[in-house]
Design an enzyme around this catalytic site. Sequence first.
Site, PDB file in Angstrom:
ATOM      1  N   ASN A 128      -0.986  -4.937 -25.365  1.00 54.27           N
ATOM      2  CA  ASN A 128      -2.263  -5.448 -25.078  1.00 54.27           C
ATOM      3  C   ASN A 128      -2.387  -7.059 -25.543  1.00 54.27           C
ATOM      4  OD1 ASN A 128      -0.979  -5.884 -27.566  1.00 54.27           O
ATOM      5  ND2 ASN A 128      -3.065  -3.571 -28.519  1.00 54.27           N
ATOM      6  N   ARG A 167      -5.006 -11.491 -37.080  1.00 56.26           N
ATOM      7  CA  ARG A 167      -4.531  -9.919 -38.434  1.00 56.26           C
ATOM      8  C   ARG A 167      -5.966 -10.846 -39.842  1.00 56.26           C
ATOM      9  NH1 ARG A 167      -3.559  -6.939 -35.821  1.00 56.26           N
ATOM     10  NH2 ARG A 167      -1.747  -5.602 -35.803  1.00 56.26           N
ATOM     11  N   GLN A 217      -8.761  -1.892 -42.502  1.00 58.42           N
ATOM     12  CA  GLN A 217      -9.115  -1.434 -42.072  1.00 58.42           C
ATOM     13  C   GLN A 217      -8.873   0.094 -42.135  1.00 58.42           C
ATOM     14  OE1 GLN A 217      -8.266  -4.585 -38.392  1.00 58.42           O
ATOM     15  NE2 GLN A 217      -7.681  -2.690 -38.477  1.00 58.42           N
ATOM     16  N   HIS A 223     -11.703  -3.167 -34.718  1.00 56.06           N
ATOM     17  CA  HIS A 223     -11.095  -3.760 -34.354  1.00 56.06           C
ATOM     18  C   HIS A 223     -10.868  -2.478 -33.074  1.00 56.06           C
ATOM     19  CE1 HIS A 223      -6.140  -4.250 -34.936  1.00 56.06           C
ATOM     20  NE2 HIS A 223      -6.342  -4.381 -34.260  1.00 56.06           N
TER      21      HIS A 223
END
Length: 358
Positions: A117, A256, A285, A309
């Site tokens: 990704n 992050r 998260q 995210h």
Amino acid sequence: MKVLAILYNGFKAAKAEPRLLGTVENELGLRAYLESQGHEYIVTSSKEGPDSDFQKHIADTDILITTPFHPGYLTKELMAKAKNLKVCVTAGVGSDHVDLNAAVDRKIQVLEVSGSNVVSVAEQVMMSILLLVRNFVPAHEQAISGQWQVSDIARNAFDLEGKVVGTLGAGRIGHRVLQRLVPFNTKELLYYDYKALPEEAEKAVGARRVEDLKEFVSQCDVVTVNAPLHEGTQGLINKDLLQHFKPGAWLVNTARGAICNADDVAAAVKSGQLRGYAGDVWNVQPAPADHPWRSMRNPLGGGNGMTPHYSGTTLDAQQRYAEGTKQILQNYFENKPQDPGNVIVGVGKYESASYGQR
Ligand code: NAI
């Protein structure tokens, strides 16, 4: 073998859109394959606390699949309970939610689908830089709320052309961000990384390496963070380092959340020391409703480009990391070598050089 996957719930969207492969409903498309090979496959989103499915099943799981988008935090303590665990596979990129040092000690391998990704994130970085520099969010808010006051937006909108942009971390994503910045005619492109870019790559993007972090940030109008989270990057961008940023710089972090100190960044945005902060990654998260990054704004009402995210979980990315996860499992079951780029922790040692200088 028992394979446990911790994924996020897709609810109605996942039922309507089968390409949402990274969801509990669509199970990374792995059920038929795993069951045809005689394996047990448990998929759940329940990951927090001793009564969660994660903590219950980990005790006799052989292979754990997690995703950075809904991280199943595999701590040292939890690893100690995971008596059968041999392999952790990250469906995506970024395995910091696994205690990697503990995995080294316990000889548990950690693999991820490297590269799956990186374009998705590099595109998000470009979007985030542009939306901050051009003050897009308050302008959009005016559009949808029936207002029209151009001066309120334009007073804090700039061009990216002529600015200095630097990436902290110049690996797969950082390098792609530099490549994508070239046609914007920035004043200069900089990078900070303990690994130099290959000479050819450095020349092709015209980037200059700065070896001192404070010097690096002090020269940038825009800083983009593209390094993994590890002991050397945790809390790296804090009150002290922020003092070395150019006043009114923009900061983009899609790497992050915990690389930045959340309170320090929010305070810097609120005071205008940072003109804006954008990213999709959070130190916890899902982020709690009162997380300071949800509500922070600069003194002129903008400067917040946060999203949940999702940058690395576009439908295109999901296809790639689902296929990559299957390939890693297949290699493991058939005793075939793994793609070396995918191995973060091999048996008893770090194989990746990206998680700090050791
Ligand atoms: P990579 O391994 O190709 O590159 C990381 C680079 O960071 C390496 O060149 C490494 O030397 C450098 N680095 C490590 N520690 C550093 C430090 N202390 N200071 C400066 N540079 C340092 O990794 P890639 O593919 O570029 O991904 C980077 C990170 O982006 C991932 O580890 C992950 O945390 C994050 N990511 C976020 C996604 C999202 O959806 N928001 C999706 C994919 C990755």
